[in-house]
Design a protein around this motif. Sequence first.
Motif, PDB file in Angstrom:
ATOM      1  N   LEU A  70     -95.000 -20.796  61.069  1.00 28.56           N
ATOM      2  CA  LEU A  70     -95.237 -21.905  61.999  1.00 28.56           C
ATOM      3  C   LEU A  70     -96.236 -21.490  63.076  1.00 28.56           C
ATOM      4  O   LEU A  70     -96.289 -20.336  63.478  1.00 28.56           O
ATOM      5  N   LEU A  84     -97.174 -29.211  65.950  1.00 29.61           N
ATOM      6  CA  LEU A  84     -96.669 -28.164  65.062  1.00 29.61           C
ATOM      7  C   LEU A  84     -97.458 -28.106  63.756  1.00 29.61           C
ATOM      8  O   LEU A  84     -97.777 -29.143  63.168  1.00 29.61           O
ATOM      9  N   ARG A  85     -97.761 -26.887  63.319  1.00 27.92           N
ATOM     10  CA  ARG A  85     -98.454 -26.665  62.055  1.00 27.92           C
ATOM     11  C   ARG A  85     -97.641 -25.713  61.190  1.00 27.92           C
ATOM     12  O   ARG A  85     -97.069 -24.748  61.691  1.00 27.92           O
ATOM     13  N   TRP A  86     -97.601 -25.991  59.894  1.00 28.20           N
ATOM     14  CA  TRP A  86     -96.883 -25.127  58.955  1.00 28.20           C
ATOM     15  C   TRP A  86     -97.871 -24.588  57.929  1.00 28.20           C
ATOM     16  O   TRP A  86     -98.441 -25.346  57.155  1.00 28.20           O
ATOM     17  N   ILE A 122     -91.940 -33.044  59.125  1.00 29.37           N
ATOM     18  CA  ILE A 122     -90.980 -33.407  60.185  1.00 29.37           C
ATOM     19  C   ILE A 122     -89.956 -34.445  59.697  1.00 29.37           C
ATOM     20  O   ILE A 122     -88.766 -34.271  59.931  1.00 29.37           O
ATOM     21  N   SER A 152     -98.902 -31.041  56.662  1.00 26.52           N
ATOM     22  CA  SER A 152     -98.942 -31.887  57.869  1.00 26.52           C
ATOM     23  C   SER A 152     -97.542 -32.154  58.407  1.00 26.52           C
ATOM     24  O   SER A 152     -96.594 -32.351  57.646  1.00 26.52           O
ATOM     25  N   PRO A 153     -97.420 -32.208  59.744  1.00 26.75           N
ATOM     26  CA  PRO A 153     -96.111 -32.567  60.327  1.00 26.75           C
ATOM     27  C   PRO A 153     -95.664 -33.977  59.932  1.00 26.75           C
ATOM     28  O   PRO A 153     -94.473 -34.260  59.943  1.00 26.75           O
TER      29      PRO A 153
END
Length: 291
Positions: A40, A62-64, A78, A73-74
């Motif tokens: 993250l 937030l980036r994964w 999410i 993409s969030p």
Amino acid sequence: AAKRLGGACYCFYAAGMDGDTREQLDLLRDLRHAVERNQLELYFQPKIDARSGEVTAAEALLRWHHPTRGMVSPVIFIPIAERFGFMRELGNWVIDAACRQAQVWRESGLRMRVAINLSAQQMRQADIVDRIQKALEASRMHPTLLTCEITESVVMENTQAIQDTFRRLGELGVHLSIDDFGTGYSSLSYLRQLPAQELKVDRAFVTDLVASADARAVVDAVIRLAHALGLRVVAEGVETQGQQQVLVAMGCDELQGYLFARPMSAQAILLWAMDDKNSAPAFRASLFGDT
Ligand code: C2E
Ligand code: MG
Ligand code: MG
Ligand code: MG
């Protein structure tokens, strides 16, 4: 018989599960390890004062970094975290990381507020206010320097848990921002009672601003209403100078969007904010055409 039943049940379950759900479960399995595997990262997008051009705040997004899929993409992960009860862990990570980052910037001499987004599940999380308070204390950050952005539809959800969290966040002293405004169905009388400081006009209205007289009328009315209630107005998703000009003329307080900066790494926004060409004079020149 039990075994056959079990088999039948499995088949029924598998057949009734659509591709999207299987995809979601795949991602969920990987998401469970994202924190411990350091996948993250917070990106930050500046908010700009519409009059002075100064950076007022940085919104954490937030980036994964998925090991095989690349950046997810969030907008995708999410909702999965929300649906499968995993938002708490992700959200707590964001709170801690954002407050730590704010401290690093402060020590580098960069003065700007930091904004985080809080989801519906986070607003229902019993210890959310304590978590935020602890993170603020750990990074010796004054509560008024943190903004919590909460989507309008969640704020307007008429449940005790969410209203309590909203009120307790206000008591803690963090600033509250109503995100994506215009997409939900706000009761105007309820809006008046909220302890919020900021309202973010949804990108959909900003996008249509130049072409649509209706969108202009809505945004103009929202800005007047917000100002009458003592709220600052931020326009999100500003991509063109045409949109910027309309928003400035309407008295919008802050602007955010690709026209100024995309979300970027913590290091990149530090360099960006310290770069002279992003400072007030250059901004004013481009706005009023006086080189
Ligand atoms: P949001 O809070 O409304 O954030 C704005 C989104 O619009 C961000 O997408 C941002 O990258 C994008 N954006 C900004 N300027 C422009 C522009 O000029 N044009 C266009 N087309 N897009 C622009 P992102 O980063 O993909 O995040 C999407 C949503 O995911 C956020 O919407 C927020 O609701 C949620 N989210 C992101 N990070 C977090 C987080 O840490 N916690 C929670 N609870 N939600 C998060
Ligand atoms: Mg936001
Ligand atoms: Mg938004
Ligand atoms: Mg949005």
